[in-house]
Design a protein around this motif. Sequence first.
Motif, PDB file in Angstrom:
ATOM      1  N   GLN A  60       0.778  -1.188  -0.053  1.00 25.65           N
ATOM      2  CA  GLN A  60       0.002  -0.033  -0.106  1.00 25.65           C
ATOM      3  C   GLN A  60       0.881   1.175  -0.057  1.00 25.65           C
ATOM      4  O   GLN A  60       1.988   1.060   0.590  1.00 25.65           O
ATOM      5  CB  GLN A  60      -0.965  -0.107   1.177  1.00 25.65           C
ATOM      6  CG  GLN A  60      -1.920   1.039   1.267  1.00 25.65           C
ATOM      7  CD  GLN A  60      -2.643   1.057   2.457  1.00 25.65           C
ATOM      8  OE1 GLN A  60      -2.783   0.144   3.346  1.00 25.65           O
ATOM      9  NE2 GLN A  60      -3.879   1.985   2.520  1.00 25.65           N
ATOM     10  N   LEU A  61       0.741   2.190  -0.897  1.00 22.08           N
ATOM     11  CA  LEU A  61       1.231   3.766  -0.840  1.00 22.08           C
ATOM     12  C   LEU A  61       0.321   4.618  -0.010  1.00 22.08           C
ATOM     13  O   LEU A  61      -1.055   4.653  -0.604  1.00 22.08           O
ATOM     14  CB  LEU A  61       1.536   4.004  -2.425  1.00 22.08           C
ATOM     15  CG  LEU A  61       2.756   2.927  -2.814  1.00 22.08           C
ATOM     16  CD1 LEU A  61       2.861   3.347  -4.486  1.00 22.08           C
ATOM     17  CD2 LEU A  61       3.843   3.250  -2.279  1.00 22.08           C
ATOM     18  N   GLN A  62       1.010   5.549   0.761  1.00 19.73           N
ATOM     19  CA  GLN A  62       0.360   6.764   0.966  1.00 19.73           C
ATOM     20  C   GLN A  62       0.998   8.122   0.541  1.00 19.73           C
ATOM     21  O   GLN A  62       1.998   8.245   0.921  1.00 19.73           O
ATOM     22  CB  GLN A  62       0.044   6.577   2.581  1.00 19.73           C
ATOM     23  CG  GLN A  62      -0.687   7.663   3.217  1.00 19.73           C
ATOM     24  CD  GLN A  62      -2.151   7.570   2.922  1.00 19.73           C
ATOM     25  OE1 GLN A  62      -2.632   6.385   3.169  1.00 19.73           O
ATOM     26  NE2 GLN A  62      -2.941   8.581   3.278  1.00 19.73           N
ATOM     27  N   CYS A  87       5.609  10.017  -0.073  1.00 17.58           N
ATOM     28  CA  CYS A  87       4.975   8.616  -0.574  1.00 17.58           C
ATOM     29  C   CYS A  87       5.688   7.634   0.524  1.00 17.58           C
ATOM     30  O   CYS A  87       6.629   7.528   0.477  1.00 17.58           O
ATOM     31  CB  CYS A  87       5.337   8.380  -2.118  1.00 17.58           C
ATOM     32  SG  CYS A  87       4.800   6.784  -2.475  1.00 17.58           S
ATOM     33  N   ALA A  96       5.393   3.582   1.903  1.00 18.67           N
ATOM     34  CA  ALA A  96       5.050   2.442   1.780  1.00 18.67           C
ATOM     35  C   ALA A  96       4.624   1.429   2.885  1.00 18.67           C
ATOM     36  O   ALA A  96       5.465   1.688   3.909  1.00 18.67           O
ATOM     37  CB  ALA A  96       5.809   1.568   0.762  1.00 18.67           C
ATOM     38  N   SER A  97       3.853   0.846   2.892  1.00 17.53           N
ATOM     39  CA  SER A  97       3.541  -0.227   3.763  1.00 17.53           C
ATOM     40  C   SER A  97       3.510  -1.764   3.379  1.00 17.53           C
ATOM     41  O   SER A  97       2.679  -1.658   1.967  1.00 17.53           O
ATOM     42  CB  SER A  97       2.428   0.041   4.882  1.00 17.53           C
ATOM     43  OG  SER A  97       1.284   0.190   3.823  1.00 17.53           O
ATOM     44  N   GLY A  98       4.242  -2.591   3.772  1.00 21.05           N
ATOM     45  CA  GLY A  98       3.927  -4.185   3.120  1.00 21.05           C
ATOM     46  C   GLY A  98       5.024  -4.639   2.067  1.00 21.05           C
ATOM     47  O   GLY A  98       5.168  -5.505   1.804  1.00 21.05           O
ATOM     48  N   TYR A 136      -0.169  11.722  -7.335  1.00 17.76           N
ATOM     49  CA  TYR A 136      -0.283  10.351  -7.230  1.00 17.76           C
ATOM     50  C   TYR A 136       1.268   9.859  -7.118  1.00 17.76           C
ATOM     51  O   TYR A 136       2.118  10.195  -7.913  1.00 17.76           O
ATOM     52  CB  TYR A 136      -1.013   9.511  -8.087  1.00 17.76           C
ATOM     53  CG  TYR A 136      -2.429   9.796  -8.580  1.00 17.76           C
ATOM     54  CD1 TYR A 136      -2.965  10.618  -9.132  1.00 17.76           C
ATOM     55  CD2 TYR A 136      -3.343   9.036  -7.665  1.00 17.76           C
ATOM     56  CE1 TYR A 136      -4.185  10.975  -9.228  1.00 17.76           C
ATOM     57  CE2 TYR A 136      -4.795   9.527  -7.767  1.00 17.76           C
ATOM     58  CZ  TYR A 136      -5.211  10.437  -8.765  1.00 17.76           C
ATOM     59  OH  TYR A 136      -6.329  10.694  -9.139  1.00 17.76           O
ATOM     60  N   TYR A 182       1.591  -0.440  -8.391  1.00 19.87           N
ATOM     61  CA  TYR A 182       0.839  -0.030  -7.278  1.00 19.87           C
ATOM     62  C   TYR A 182       0.578   1.509  -6.928  1.00 19.87           C
ATOM     63  O   TYR A 182       1.628   2.178  -7.628  1.00 19.87           O
ATOM     64  CB  TYR A 182       1.691  -0.377  -5.863  1.00 19.87           C
ATOM     65  CG  TYR A 182       1.874  -1.821  -5.817  1.00 19.87           C
ATOM     66  CD1 TYR A 182       3.364  -2.471  -5.901  1.00 19.87           C
ATOM     67  CD2 TYR A 182       1.144  -2.618  -5.311  1.00 19.87           C
ATOM     68  CE1 TYR A 182       3.470  -3.576  -5.901  1.00 19.87           C
ATOM     69  CE2 TYR A 182       1.536  -4.162  -5.139  1.00 19.87           C
ATOM     70  CZ  TYR A 182       2.457  -4.453  -5.506  1.00 19.87           C
ATOM     71  OH  TYR A 182       2.824  -5.925  -5.188  1.00 19.87           O
ATOM     72  N   TRP A 183      -0.268   2.156  -6.553  1.00 18.74           N
ATOM     73  CA  TRP A 183      -0.866   3.339  -6.666  1.00 18.74           C
ATOM     74  C   TRP A 183      -1.321   3.837  -5.369  1.00 18.74           C
ATOM     75  O   TRP A 183      -1.838   3.118  -4.415  1.00 18.74           O
ATOM     76  CB  TRP A 183      -1.722   3.753  -7.677  1.00 18.74           C
ATOM     77  CG  TRP A 183      -1.412   3.590  -9.182  1.00 18.74           C
ATOM     78  CD1 TRP A 183      -1.193   2.241  -9.893  1.00 18.74           C
ATOM     79  CD2 TRP A 183      -0.733   4.395  -9.841  1.00 18.74           C
ATOM     80  NE1 TRP A 183      -0.751   2.627 -11.057  1.00 18.74           N
ATOM     81  CE2 TRP A 183      -0.573   4.101 -11.254  1.00 18.74           C
ATOM     82  CE3 TRP A 183      -0.740   5.833  -9.650  1.00 18.74           C
ATOM     83  CZ2 TRP A 183      -0.124   4.776 -12.248  1.00 18.74           C
ATOM     84  CZ3 TRP A 183      -0.329   6.789 -10.974  1.00 18.74           C
ATOM     85  CH2 TRP A 183      -0.039   5.990 -12.055  1.00 18.74           C
ATOM     86  N   GLY A 184      -0.943   4.979  -4.875  1.00 18.67           N
ATOM     87  CA  GLY A 184      -1.348   5.766  -3.789  1.00 18.67           C
ATOM     88  C   GLY A 184      -2.645   6.237  -3.997  1.00 18.67           C
ATOM     89  O   GLY A 184      -3.220   6.215  -5.304  1.00 18.67           O
ATOM     90  N   GLN A 185      -3.308   7.116  -2.998  1.00 20.31           N
ATOM     91  CA  GLN A 185      -4.701   7.593  -3.452  1.00 20.31           C
ATOM     92  C   GLN A 185      -4.547   8.903  -3.713  1.00 20.31           C
ATOM     93  O   GLN A 185      -5.922   9.676  -4.203  1.00 20.31           O
ATOM     94  CB  GLN A 185      -5.263   7.441  -1.842  1.00 20.31           C
ATOM     95  CG  GLN A 185      -5.086   8.725  -1.013  1.00 20.31           C
ATOM     96  CD  GLN A 185      -3.720   8.784  -0.496  1.00 20.31           C
ATOM     97  OE1 GLN A 185      -2.745   7.806  -0.819  1.00 20.31           O
ATOM     98  NE2 GLN A 185      -3.504   9.707   0.408  1.00 20.31           N
TER      99      GLN A 185
END
Length: 121
Positions: free
Chosen positions: A1-3, A20, A22-24, A93, A110-113
């Motif tokens: 997941q990206l935030q 940006c 990352a988690s995981g 993004y 993978y994309w953040g919100q």
Amino acid sequence: QLQASGGGEVQSGGSLRLSCVASGFSLDEYCIGWFRQAPGKEREAVSSIRKNDRTTYYIGSVKGRFTISRDNAKNTVYLQMNNLKPEDTGLYYCAASRVAGARLAGEYDYWGQGTLVTVSS
């Protein structure tokens, strides 16, 4: 997941730093890109940083004003944006790609919100 975070409203000539996180997974294993989409326009690649040699890419309109960087210890990629202009307004993004020098949105896995940047004149 990206935030993605760090967006906001600034006047022309102002600065913002986008983050940006990352988690995981580890961002240092991916090429990281920043994209933006202005109202009524297509999403465009703004900047990217390769996973191996940290080679960077910037779209012509932001060269000399934006700087992308990594902090692997924090699993974070930053986009420092200086001398912002109204045409920089948009939803920004961050995205991660296994392709070393990814430039196209379709190459990103993978994309953040998105975080909104608004620059007033």
